[in-house]
Write a protein that holds these residues in place. Structure first.
Motif, PDB file in Angstrom:
ATOM      1  N   ILE A  35       6.378   3.407  -2.953  1.00 24.49           N
ATOM      2  CA  ILE A  35       5.412   2.369  -3.307  1.00 24.49           C
ATOM      3  C   ILE A  35       5.838   1.040  -2.695  1.00 24.49           C
ATOM      4  CG2 ILE A  35       4.278   1.149  -5.198  1.00 24.49           C
ATOM      5  CD1 ILE A  35       5.006   3.559  -6.978  1.00 24.49           C
ATOM      6  N   LEU A  36       4.931   0.395  -1.979  1.00 27.68           N
ATOM      7  CA  LEU A  36       5.170  -0.922  -1.405  1.00 27.68           C
ATOM      8  C   LEU A  36       3.919  -1.766  -1.574  1.00 27.68           C
ATOM      9  CD1 LEU A  36       6.851  -0.083   2.046  1.00 27.68           C
ATOM     10  CD2 LEU A  36       7.997  -1.038   0.044  1.00 27.68           C
ATOM     11  N   THR A  37       4.101  -3.076  -1.754  1.00 25.94           N
ATOM     12  CA  THR A  37       2.956  -3.970  -1.628  1.00 25.94           C
ATOM     13  C   THR A  37       2.689  -4.177  -0.144  1.00 25.94           C
ATOM     14  OG1 THR A  37       4.238  -6.010  -1.571  1.00 25.94           O
ATOM     15  CG2 THR A  37       3.614  -5.154  -3.753  1.00 25.94           C
ATOM     16  N   VAL A  38       1.489  -4.593   0.171  1.00 20.96           N
ATOM     17  CA  VAL A  38       1.156  -4.854   1.572  1.00 20.96           C
ATOM     18  C   VAL A  38       2.069  -5.938   2.141  1.00 20.96           C
ATOM     19  CG1 VAL A  38      -0.658  -5.633   3.143  1.00 20.96           C
ATOM     20  CG2 VAL A  38      -1.228  -4.152   1.218  1.00 20.96           C
ATOM     21  N   ALA A  39       2.361  -6.955   1.328  1.00 20.86           N
ATOM     22  CA  ALA A  39       3.240  -8.036   1.797  1.00 20.86           C
ATOM     23  C   ALA A  39       4.631  -7.496   2.127  1.00 20.86           C
ATOM     24  CB  ALA A  39       3.325  -9.137   0.746  1.00 20.86           C
ATOM     25  N   GLU A  40       5.148  -6.603   1.295  1.00 15.35           N
ATOM     26  CA  GLU A  40       6.468  -6.014   1.554  1.00 15.35           C
ATOM     27  C   GLU A  40       6.446  -5.177   2.824  1.00 15.35           C
ATOM     28  OE1 GLU A  40       7.996  -5.577  -3.085  1.00 15.35           O
ATOM     29  OE2 GLU A  40       6.884  -3.959  -2.118  1.00 15.35           O
ATOM     30  N   TRP A  41       5.402  -4.411   3.005  1.00 10.93           N
ATOM     31  CA  TRP A  41       5.299  -3.585   4.203  1.00 10.93           C
ATOM     32  C   TRP A  41       5.179  -4.438   5.462  1.00 10.93           C
ATOM     33  CZ3 TRP A  41       1.465  -2.748   7.918  1.00 10.93           C
ATOM     34  CH2 TRP A  41       1.682  -1.654   8.769  1.00 10.93           C
ATOM     35  N   ARG A  42       4.424  -5.503   5.371  1.00  5.45           N
ATOM     36  CA  ARG A  42       4.257  -6.367   6.547  1.00  5.45           C
ATOM     37  C   ARG A  42       5.566  -7.020   6.971  1.00  5.45           C
ATOM     38  NH1 ARG A  42      -1.373  -9.726   5.515  1.00  5.45           N
ATOM     39  NH2 ARG A  42      -2.771  -8.230   6.516  1.00  5.45           N
ATOM     40  N   ARG A  43       6.417  -7.323   5.995  1.00  2.00           N
ATOM     41  CA  ARG A  43       7.703  -7.940   6.355  1.00  2.00           C
ATOM     42  C   ARG A  43       8.592  -6.967   7.120  1.00  2.00           C
ATOM     43  NH1 ARG A  43       7.170 -10.592   1.210  1.00  2.00           N
ATOM     44  NH2 ARG A  43       8.336  -8.924   0.135  1.00  2.00           N
ATOM     45  N   ALA A  44       8.426  -5.682   6.866  1.00  2.00           N
ATOM     46  CA  ALA A  44       9.232  -4.686   7.571  1.00  2.00           C
ATOM     47  C   ALA A  44       8.384  -3.436   7.762  1.00  2.00           C
ATOM     48  CB  ALA A  44      10.511  -4.366   6.792  1.00  2.00           C
ATOM     49  N   PRO A  45       7.381  -3.504   8.633  1.00  2.00           N
ATOM     50  CA  PRO A  45       6.484  -2.349   8.795  1.00  2.00           C
ATOM     51  C   PRO A  45       7.212  -1.146   9.369  1.00  2.00           C
ATOM     52  CG  PRO A  45       6.063  -4.012  10.489  1.00  2.00           C
ATOM     53  CD  PRO A  45       7.017  -4.625   9.521  1.00  2.00           C
ATOM     54  N   ARG A  46       6.827   0.013   8.897  1.00  2.00           N
ATOM     55  CA  ARG A  46       7.409   1.247   9.417  1.00  2.00           C
ATOM     56  C   ARG A  46       6.382   2.366   9.322  1.00  2.00           C
ATOM     57  NH1 ARG A  46       9.810   0.283   4.506  1.00  2.00           N
ATOM     58  NH2 ARG A  46       9.811   1.948   2.926  1.00  2.00           N
ATOM     59  N   ARG A  47       6.661   3.395  10.088  1.00  2.00           N
ATOM     60  CA  ARG A  47       5.746   4.515  10.192  1.00  2.00           C
ATOM     61  C   ARG A  47       5.943   5.494   9.036  1.00  2.00           C
ATOM     62  NH1 ARG A  47       2.546   7.134  13.644  1.00  2.00           N
ATOM     63  NH2 ARG A  47       2.545   9.419  13.561  1.00  2.00           N
ATOM     64  N   ALA A  48       4.868   6.202   8.684  1.00  2.00           N
ATOM     65  CA  ALA A  48       4.926   7.279   7.698  1.00  2.00           C
ATOM     66  C   ALA A  48       3.943   8.358   8.123  1.00  2.00           C
ATOM     67  CB  ALA A  48       4.588   6.758   6.313  1.00  2.00           C
ATOM     68  N   ASP A  49       4.126   9.549   7.595  1.00  2.00           N
ATOM     69  CA  ASP A  49       3.170  10.610   7.905  1.00  2.00           C
ATOM     70  C   ASP A  49       1.782  10.265   7.364  1.00  2.00           C
ATOM     71  OD1 ASP A  49       5.121  12.326   9.121  1.00  2.00           O
ATOM     72  OD2 ASP A  49       5.832  12.839   7.114  1.00  2.00           O
ATOM     73  N   VAL A  50       1.758   9.709   6.150  1.00  2.00           N
ATOM     74  CA  VAL A  50       0.498   9.339   5.501  1.00  2.00           C
ATOM     75  C   VAL A  50       0.623   7.922   4.965  1.00  2.00           C
ATOM     76  CG1 VAL A  50      -1.148   9.888   3.669  1.00  2.00           C
ATOM     77  CG2 VAL A  50       0.105  11.744   4.813  1.00  2.00           C
ATOM     78  N   ILE A  51      -0.377   7.102   5.209  1.00  2.00           N
ATOM     79  CA  ILE A  51      -0.473   5.810   4.540  1.00  2.00           C
ATOM     80  C   ILE A  51      -1.677   5.865   3.602  1.00  2.00           C
ATOM     81  CG2 ILE A  51      -1.017   3.351   4.792  1.00  2.00           C
ATOM     82  CD1 ILE A  51       0.669   3.256   7.240  1.00  2.00           C
ATOM     83  N   TYR A  52      -1.400   5.578   2.348  1.00  2.00           N
ATOM     84  CA  TYR A  52      -2.450   5.568   1.327  1.00  2.00           C
ATOM     85  C   TYR A  52      -2.684   4.125   0.921  1.00  2.00           C
ATOM     86  CZ  TYR A  52      -4.643   6.269  -3.276  1.00  2.00           C
ATOM     87  OH  TYR A  52      -5.492   6.233  -4.346  1.00  2.00           O
ATOM     88  N   ALA A  53      -3.819   3.569   1.326  1.00  2.00           N
ATOM     89  CA  ALA A  53      -4.209   2.216   0.924  1.00  2.00           C
ATOM     90  C   ALA A  53      -4.828   2.315  -0.462  1.00  2.00           C
ATOM     91  CB  ALA A  53      -5.188   1.614   1.919  1.00  2.00           C
ATOM     92  N   ALA A  54      -3.995   2.104  -1.500  1.00  2.00           N
ATOM     93  CA  ALA A  54      -4.444   2.322  -2.864  1.00  2.00           C
ATOM     94  C   ALA A  54      -5.620   1.425  -3.231  1.00  2.00           C
ATOM     95  CB  ALA A  54      -3.286   2.102  -3.837  1.00  2.00           C
ATOM     96  N   PHE A  55      -5.668   0.246  -2.657  1.00  2.00           N
ATOM     97  CA  PHE A  55      -6.774  -0.694  -2.876  1.00  2.00           C
ATOM     98  C   PHE A  55      -7.561  -0.734  -1.576  1.00  2.00           C
ATOM     99  CE2 PHE A  55      -8.261  -5.217  -3.700  1.00  2.00           C
ATOM    100  CZ  PHE A  55      -9.033  -4.887  -4.798  1.00  2.00           C
ATOM    101  N   SER A  56      -8.793  -0.257  -1.573  1.00  2.00           N
ATOM    102  CA  SER A  56      -9.502  -0.042  -0.309  1.00  2.00           C
ATOM    103  C   SER A  56      -9.707  -1.322   0.482  1.00  2.00           C
ATOM    104  CB  SER A  56     -10.851   0.634  -0.566  1.00  2.00           C
ATOM    105  OG  SER A  56     -11.764  -0.248  -1.196  1.00  2.00           O
ATOM    106  N   THR A  57      -9.696  -2.474  -0.185  1.00  2.00           N
ATOM    107  CA  THR A  57      -9.885  -3.738   0.527  1.00  2.00           C
ATOM    108  C   THR A  57      -8.713  -4.037   1.459  1.00  2.00           C
ATOM    109  OG1 THR A  57     -11.061  -4.476  -1.440  1.00  2.00           O
ATOM    110  CG2 THR A  57     -10.607  -6.133   0.202  1.00  2.00           C
ATOM    111  N   ILE A  58      -7.591  -3.339   1.265  1.00  2.00           N
ATOM    112  CA  ILE A  58      -6.476  -3.476   2.195  1.00  2.00           C
ATOM    113  C   ILE A  58      -6.923  -3.149   3.615  1.00  2.00           C
ATOM    114  CG2 ILE A  58      -4.249  -2.436   2.840  1.00  2.00           C
ATOM    115  CD1 ILE A  58      -3.663  -2.144  -0.155  1.00  2.00           C
ATOM    116  N   LEU A  59      -7.925  -2.299   3.755  1.00  2.00           N
ATOM    117  CA  LEU A  59      -8.405  -1.915   5.078  1.00  2.00           C
ATOM    118  C   LEU A  59      -9.034  -3.076   5.821  1.00  2.00           C
ATOM    119  CD1 LEU A  59     -10.080   1.473   4.117  1.00  2.00           C
ATOM    120  CD2 LEU A  59      -7.833   1.136   5.158  1.00  2.00           C
ATOM    121  N   LEU A  60      -9.371  -4.159   5.123  1.00  2.00           N
ATOM    122  CA  LEU A  60     -10.006  -5.313   5.773  1.00  2.00           C
ATOM    123  C   LEU A  60      -8.997  -6.234   6.431  1.00  2.00           C
ATOM    124  CD1 LEU A  60     -12.669  -6.193   3.061  1.00  2.00           C
ATOM    125  CD2 LEU A  60     -12.907  -4.719   5.047  1.00  2.00           C
ATOM    126  N   THR A  61      -7.721  -5.916   6.364  1.00  2.00           N
ATOM    127  CA  THR A  61      -6.711  -6.751   7.007  1.00  2.00           C
ATOM    128  C   THR A  61      -6.778  -6.563   8.509  1.00  2.00           C
ATOM    129  OG1 THR A  61      -4.992  -5.072   6.982  1.00  2.00           O
ATOM    130  CG2 THR A  61      -5.216  -6.424   5.006  1.00  2.00           C
TER     131      THR A  61
END
Length: 342
Positions: A35-61
Motif C-alpha cells: 500500500i502506497l499513497t500516490v505522493a509516496e509513490w511519486r517520490r520513489a516510483p517503481r515498477r510492479a506487475d499490477v498497479i491498482y489505482a484504488a481511487f479512480s481519480t488517480i488516473l487523472l494525474t
C-alpha cells in the motif's frame, strides 16, 4: 510472486483500510500487495506487475501509470469520482465527468448502483468488488462482551473526520492540498466547483449531524457526534464508542461503502442511514434500522427508539443476526480482478 502496488489517495481513510484487508487476505496466495499513497509513490516510483489505482481519480494525474506495470486496474468507490461537483442530493441527476477509464485493463465498482452508472454513462462493464474492513471481525467478536444500557437516554453515535466549523480560508488551503480529488478532466477546478466541494463534503454530512443533535430531545437521546480533529483518534477509542452506542447515524449523501456502517452492523448497533453505497446490503429498512433522507426523519426515528425500547431491542437483535451471517467478500473475485485470471 506477483507484485501489486495499491495506490490510495491518502493515509488513514477507508481506502487504506480496504487495502490492509486485501493485503492480509492475499498473503500466501502468490501475491505481494503493498500500500502506497500516490505522493509516496511519486517520490520513489517503481515498477510492479499490477498497479491498482484504488481511487479512480488517480488516473487523472499527468503520470502515465501504465508505463510502470503490465496491468492497470481501478475501482470506483464513491460517486464523486464520476459526477461533477455540485450542491445536489441526487448525484445521479448531475452531469457525468469525462473519465479516463478507457486507460485501464479492468474497472470495478463496490455497489450495484455504481456498476449501473458505469454501464449507462460510460458504456463499461464493471465487476462488483464489495468492500470489507480488517476491523470488522474484531468488532464482531467484541460485541459479545457488550452490556446494554440501563433505562435512560439512548446513545446515538457518529464520527466524521470532516468539519464544517472551520474558517473558509483554512478549508480552502486543506482542499487545495487534495489535487487528485479536486481536479476535473482538464486538471483544474474552478471557483464554483470548489465552493460546491465545501458544501457537499461538509454541510451535507456534518451539518446534518449538528441539526439532528439540536432537534432531538436530550432526555430521550444523547448524541455523541464526533467530527473534525476530534475524530482523528486511535482506532480503539472509536471502536469503544461504537460498541457502547445504541444507534449509529450516517448522514452522507454520496458514499461508496461506507465502511463505518458495516462496522456498526458488526457491533450489533441499530443503523439510521441515508440510502447510499452498500448500506442496503447491510441494513434492512424497518427491521435492523431505517433508511432516512431528511433531518426530520432521523429525529423521528431516534425518538421512536427512545420511547419504544421493544422496537430498539428487536432491531438490535436483527442487526446482530445480520452481523453473524455476514462474511468477507470472496477473495477470488478480487484475485480475478487484479490478475485477470483465477
Amino acid at each position: 510472486m506477483t507484485s501489486v502496488l495499491y495506490l490510495c489517495d491518502q493515509r488513514d481513510w477507508a481506502l487504506e483500510s480496504i487495502g490492509r484487508w486485501l493485503a492480509e487476505s492475499l498473503e500466501g496466495d502468490g501475491i505481494r500487495l503493498e500500500i502506497l499513497t500516490v505522493a509516496e509513490w511519486r517520490r520513489a516510483p517503481r515498477r510492479a506487475d499490477v498497479i491498482y489505482a484504488a481511487f479512480s481519480t488517480i488516473l487523472l494525474t499527468s503520470t502515465d501509470l501504465r508505463g510502470w506495470c503490465d496491468r492497470l486496474v481501478t475501482t470506483v468507490h464513491d460517486p464523486c469520482e464520476l459526477s461533477r461537483f455540485d450542491d445536489c442530493d441526487d448525484w445521479r441527476r448531475l452531469p457525468m465527468r469525462p473519465h479516463q477509464l478507457h486507460r485501464v485493463d479492468a474497472v470495478s465498482a463496490i455497489s450495484a448502483e455504481l456498476c449501473e452508472v458505469l454501464r449507462d454513462a460510460y458504456d463499461l462493464d464493471a465487476v462488483r468488488t464489495p468492500t470489507w474492513s480488517p476491523q470488522a471481525e474484531w468488532i464482531r467478536t467484541r460485541r459479545r462482551l457488550r452490556v446494554d444500557h440501563e433505562p435512560g437516554a439512548i446513545q446515538a453515535f457518529s464520527s466524521s473526520k470532516l468539519d464544517d466549523r472551520l474558517p473558509v480560508a483554512w478549508r480552502l488551503r486543506r482542499l487545495i492540498g487534495w489535487p487528485l480529488l479536486l481536479r476535473d478532466q482538464r486538471g483544474r477546478l474552478d471557483a464554483r466547483q470548489l465552493a460546491a466541494v465545501l458544501v457537499r463534503r461538509s454541510r451535507k454530512r456534518v451539518d446534518r449531524l449538528h441539526a439532528i443533535a439540536d432537534a432531538v430531545r436530550p432526555d430521550l437521546v444523547r448524541c455523541r457526534f464526533v467530527v473534525g480533529d476530534a475524530a482523528r483518534r486511535p482506532w480503539e477509542e472509536y471502536a469503544a464508542d461504537l460498541l457502547a452506542s445504541d444507534v449509529y447515524v450516517c448522514t452522507s449523501t454520496m458514499e461508496g461503502g461506507p465502511l463505518p456502517v458495516l462496522e456498526a452492523v458488526m457491533a450489533g448497533v441499530v443503523v439510521l442511514s441515508t440510502p447510499v453505497g452498500q448500506v442496503s446490503d447491510w441494513v434492512e429498512d424497518g427491521r435492523s434500522g431505517y433508511l432516512c433522507r431528511t433531518v426530520d426523519e432521523f429525529v423521528t426515528r431516534l425518538h421512536a427508539y427512545a420511547t419504544d425500547r421493544d422496537l430498539l431491542a428487536a432491531h438490535r437483535a436483527r442487526a446482530r443476526e445480520i452481523a453473524d451471517a455476514l462474511q468477507p467478500p470472496d477473495i477470488r473475485v478480487w484475485r480475478r480482478f487484479l490478475l485477470g485470471h483465477d
